[in-house]
Design a protein around this motif. Structure first.
Motif, PDB file in Angstrom:
ATOM      1  N   SER A 127      -7.765   8.896   1.760  1.00  0.00           N
ATOM      2  CA  SER A 127      -6.660   9.774   1.369  1.00  0.00           C
ATOM      3  C   SER A 127      -7.083  11.237   1.400  1.00  0.00           C
ATOM      4  CB  SER A 127      -6.165   9.387  -0.024  1.00  0.00           C
ATOM      5  OG  SER A 127      -5.122  10.232  -0.430  1.00  0.00           O
ATOM      6  N   CYS A 158       3.158   6.975 -13.399  1.00  0.00           N
ATOM      7  CA  CYS A 158       3.270   6.603 -11.985  1.00  0.00           C
ATOM      8  C   CYS A 158       2.201   5.555 -11.692  1.00  0.00           C
ATOM      9  CB  CYS A 158       3.068   7.818 -11.077  1.00  0.00           C
ATOM     10  SG  CYS A 158       4.144   9.219 -11.460  1.00  0.00           S
ATOM     11  N   SER A 175       0.474   3.109  -8.552  1.00  0.00           N
ATOM     12  CA  SER A 175       0.315   2.741  -7.150  1.00  0.00           C
ATOM     13  C   SER A 175       0.013   1.257  -7.066  1.00  0.00           C
ATOM     14  CB  SER A 175      -0.812   3.556  -6.513  1.00  0.00           C
ATOM     15  OG  SER A 175      -1.082   3.084  -5.207  1.00  0.00           O
ATOM     16  N   ASP A 182       0.807  -1.216   0.000  1.00  0.00           N
ATOM     17  CA  ASP A 182       0.000   0.000   0.000  1.00  0.00           C
ATOM     18  C   ASP A 182       0.842   1.270   0.000  1.00  0.00           C
ATOM     19  OD1 ASP A 182      -2.295  -1.469  -0.022  1.00  0.00           O
ATOM     20  OD2 ASP A 182      -2.538  -1.471   2.158  1.00  0.00           O
ATOM     21  N   ARG A 183       2.138   1.138   0.239  1.00  0.00           N
ATOM     22  CA  ARG A 183       3.016   2.308   0.253  1.00  0.00           C
ATOM     23  C   ARG A 183       4.127   2.182  -0.780  1.00  0.00           C
ATOM     24  NH1 ARG A 183       1.215   5.182   4.143  1.00  0.00           N
ATOM     25  NH2 ARG A 183       2.806   6.749   3.723  1.00  0.00           N
ATOM     26  N   ILE A 220       7.456   6.015   2.020  1.00  0.00           N
ATOM     27  CA  ILE A 220       6.943   5.389   0.807  1.00  0.00           C
ATOM     28  C   ILE A 220       8.138   4.876   0.007  1.00  0.00           C
ATOM     29  CG2 ILE A 220       4.873   6.819   0.694  1.00  0.00           C
ATOM     30  CD1 ILE A 220       6.195   8.396  -1.554  1.00  0.00           C
ATOM     31  N   ASP A 242      -3.200   0.533  -4.673  1.00  0.00           N
ATOM     32  CA  ASP A 242      -4.481   0.975  -5.219  1.00  0.00           C
ATOM     33  C   ASP A 242      -4.719   0.492  -6.644  1.00  0.00           C
ATOM     34  OD1 ASP A 242      -4.857   2.300  -2.866  1.00  0.00           O
ATOM     35  OD2 ASP A 242      -4.177   4.238  -3.624  1.00  0.00           O
ATOM     36  N   ALA A 247       0.330  11.531  -3.101  1.00  0.00           N
ATOM     37  CA  ALA A 247      -0.675  10.476  -3.010  1.00  0.00           C
ATOM     38  C   ALA A 247      -0.703   9.841  -1.628  1.00  0.00           C
ATOM     39  CB  ALA A 247      -0.404   9.403  -4.075  1.00  0.00           C
ATOM     40  N   ARG A 248       0.381   9.974  -0.852  1.00  0.00           N
ATOM     41  CA  ARG A 248       0.437   9.525   0.542  1.00  0.00           C
ATOM     42  C   ARG A 248       0.937  10.688   1.380  1.00  0.00           C
ATOM     43  NH1 ARG A 248      -1.969   6.174  -1.591  1.00  0.00           N
ATOM     44  NH2 ARG A 248      -1.810   3.885  -1.447  1.00  0.00           N
ATOM     45  N   PHE A 289       5.187   2.362  -4.879  1.00  0.00           N
ATOM     46  CA  PHE A 289       4.818   2.948  -6.157  1.00  0.00           C
ATOM     47  C   PHE A 289       5.884   2.596  -7.188  1.00  0.00           C
ATOM     48  CE2 PHE A 289       2.888   5.404  -2.831  1.00  0.00           C
ATOM     49  CZ  PHE A 289       1.644   5.763  -3.295  1.00  0.00           C
ATOM     50  N   ILE A 309       3.700  11.437  -6.567  1.00  0.00           N
ATOM     51  CA  ILE A 309       3.609  10.184  -5.816  1.00  0.00           C
ATOM     52  C   ILE A 309       3.617  10.468  -4.318  1.00  0.00           C
ATOM     53  CG2 ILE A 309       4.863   8.057  -5.270  1.00  0.00           C
ATOM     54  CD1 ILE A 309       5.752   7.931  -8.157  1.00  0.00           C
TER      55      ILE A 309
END
Length: 373
Positions: free
Chosen positions: A353, A225, A227, A179-180, A263, A230, A256-257, A182, A253
């Motif tokens: 998010s 990019c 993820s 989940d973290r 990440i 996701d 996104a978090r 990319f 990126i």
């Protein structure tokens, strides 16, 4: 709990061949879909994600992965057919195949490749074993076992001294922190020209595209990019590669978090990806850059998702300029993301998010990169 089904670690030759099949798409649909399954699994994607990517049953994906782990790239060409009873015992057939795929010089023969006649003559007089088989039966045996006469090719073996360490790190973050995690890479060059593809049409009446001789529009590169957690793809088209454009993509990126937690970004070791400014920014923003080994960009999870991007936005197209081409590509991305996974799961993650961004007062930067021209 059983471990998830995944492909074994690819060799450099296998990774490059799978990447070539997925990116070009100029092969049979069976080879293309199976190569996409294997490349996606090598990039850390789980079986349910791969099944949705190729629109196949999850059991089919597992069967292909298991088959690859057993016989390698031969699984790309399944042999679904019956036939007459074999004329040779399995041991003799294996011996014929082993001989045909061995260089003649290693067997003491004064030539560099086999012909059917030379191979047949050798099998009939080999010491300690006599293979009695006709010329046509030998051709059928080789075809049935997937051995064809083809041109030899060269490939680049990875000379990176840290190859195994880098692959271990990529596998670790994909398994422990999906989940973290990319992925980032450039897709292109994208030129302005009619591109052949495929579509539904009346028999013997294919759709026609005009030819072009003067290409004065230059090229662009899609900075993509992805993820992993996701299963979301976004990006922006640029005129050229460069550290500034790579840094802009990496910032999207990080946004996104926005919680500030670590990440992990998987990318190849292009010079535009590892400059001093990018490394300094990564340290300040708690971003770990996981570089793929030299000549092993197939380990990047985003590679498996560039194939459909080419097939559904560039193949069978005739864009007049880069503006129209960019709009078509960016118009596909929202549809792809909306249909990548279950809408309720994806919407829940997006709401979470957005909640974190609102609590910390962090803006996305005006609009998502996938909508920027």
């Amino acid at each position: 709990m059983a471990e998830p089904v995944k492909v074994r670690r690819l060799t450099d030759q296998e990774g490059q061949q799978l990447r070539r099949i997925v990116r070009r798409g100029s092969t049979s649909s069976v080879r293309y879909r199976r190569a996409m399954m294997l490349l996606a699994s090598a990039g850390g994607n789980r079986v349910p994600v791969i099944a949705r990517l190729v629109q196949a049953d999850e059991d089919t994906v597992r069967d292909v992965i298991h088959r690859f782990n057993e016989i390698g790239l031969a699984c790309l060409d399944p042999r679904w057919a019956g036939g007459r009873l074999r004329l040779l015992c399995p041991d003799d057939e294996d011996f014929v195949i082993k001989t045909a795929t061995t260089r003649p010089a290693k067997l003491g023969q004064p030539f560099t490749r086999w012909s059917i006649r030379k191979l047949l003559a050798y099998l009939r007089r080999v010491h300690g074993r006599v293979i009695c088989i006709g010329r046509e039966a030998l051709r059928c045996l080789l075809a049935r076992r997937g051995v064809t006469f083809q041109r030899t090719r060269t490939w680049k073996e990875s000379t990176d001294p840290e190859r195994d360490a880098k692959l271990d790190r990529i596998e670790h973050v994909l398994e422990r922190f999906p989940d973290r995690t990319f992925a980032f890479d450039e897709f292109g060059p994208l030129g302005i020209r009619p591109t052949g593809g495929s579509c539904w049409a009346e028999q013997s009446r294919p759709d026609r595209l005009p030819a072009t001789y003067h290409r004065t529009h230059g090229v662009t590169y899609f900075h993509g990019c992805y993820s992993v957690g996701d299963d979301t793809l976004w990006g922006v088209n640029r005129r050229r590669k460069g550290a500034a454009n790579s840094l802009a993509a990496l910032r999207s990126i990080r946004e996104a978090r926005p919680d500030g937690a670590p990440i992990y970004v998987i990318l190849d070791n292009l010079s535009a990806h590892k400059g001093a400014k990018i490394r300094q920014w990564a340290r300040r923003n708690n971003v770990e850059l996981c570089f793929t080994p030299t000549n092993a960009s197939w380990a990047n999870p985003i590679e498996a998702h560039f194939g459909p991007l080419r097939q559904f936005t560039l193949a069978n197209s005739h864009h007049p300029n880069h503006t129209v081409q960019t709009r078509a590509l960016h118009g596909y991305l929202p549809w792809r993301n909306a249909n990548a996974r279950q809408p309720d799961v994806l919407a829940a993650k997006r709401r979470e998010s957005a909640r974190i961004r609102s609590e910390k007062g962090i803006r996305w930067g005006g609009r998502p990169l996938q909508a920027a021209a």
